[in-house]
Design a protein around this motif. Structure first.
Motif: not given
Length: 147
Positions: A44-51, A63-69
């Motif tokens: 799930k890209p575009g999140c606040k933290k990598n977790k 969750d990944i901080t980058t905006k797009d896959v």
């Protein structure tokens, strides 16, 4: 002498049984015949933290901080999973990218990362907040699991 042979036969049977258990489908970490690990990840890209946000039998959600896959997201995900699994990024690669957010990662068999250790580290990262997820835990668990 007979008891030693019996012990080795029982140990061999338990290893074979455990190996066939790890090859079952519907587990987010599986093992192939060459002892490579495969991790099924939903991104799930575009999140606040990598977790790691969720786990079920078939995949883990990250969750990944980058905006797009895409390439940047994949690189960020490899860095994060390598940190969690305590392996070098070189040993982690994308085996298959199905739809835009479902990815199958391969952990090379050259690492000392077993299926049990991978699951343990992923669950640990999922259960603890980012503040408590420190590299000190990983170094201490890696040294204790190798002894």
């Amino acid at each position: 002498m007979f008891s030693i042979q019996l012990f080795f036969i029982i140990a061999l049977i338990s290893c074979v049984t455990q190996k066939s258990f790890t090859k079952k489908k519907y587990h987010f970490v599986t093992v192939d015949d060459y002892d490579n690990l495969y991790i099924h990840v939903y991104v799930k890209p575009g999140c606040k933290k990598n977790k790691i946000t969720d786990m079920d039998f078939s995949s883990i959600s990250v969750d990944i901080t980058t905006k797009d896959v895409g390439k940047e997201c994949n690189e960020e995900l490899i860095k994060y999973l390598a940190k969690v699994l305590q392996i070098k990024e070189d040993y982690l690669s994308i085996e298959k990218a199905g739809n835009t957010s479902s990815i199958l990662f391969k952990v090379d068999n050259k690492t000392d990362c077993s299926r049990h250790r991978a699951i343990h580290n992923l669950v640990y990262a999922w259960e603890l907040p980012e503040k408590q997820l420190s590299s000190n835990y990983y170094h201490s668990s890696a040294s204790s699991s190798s002894s």
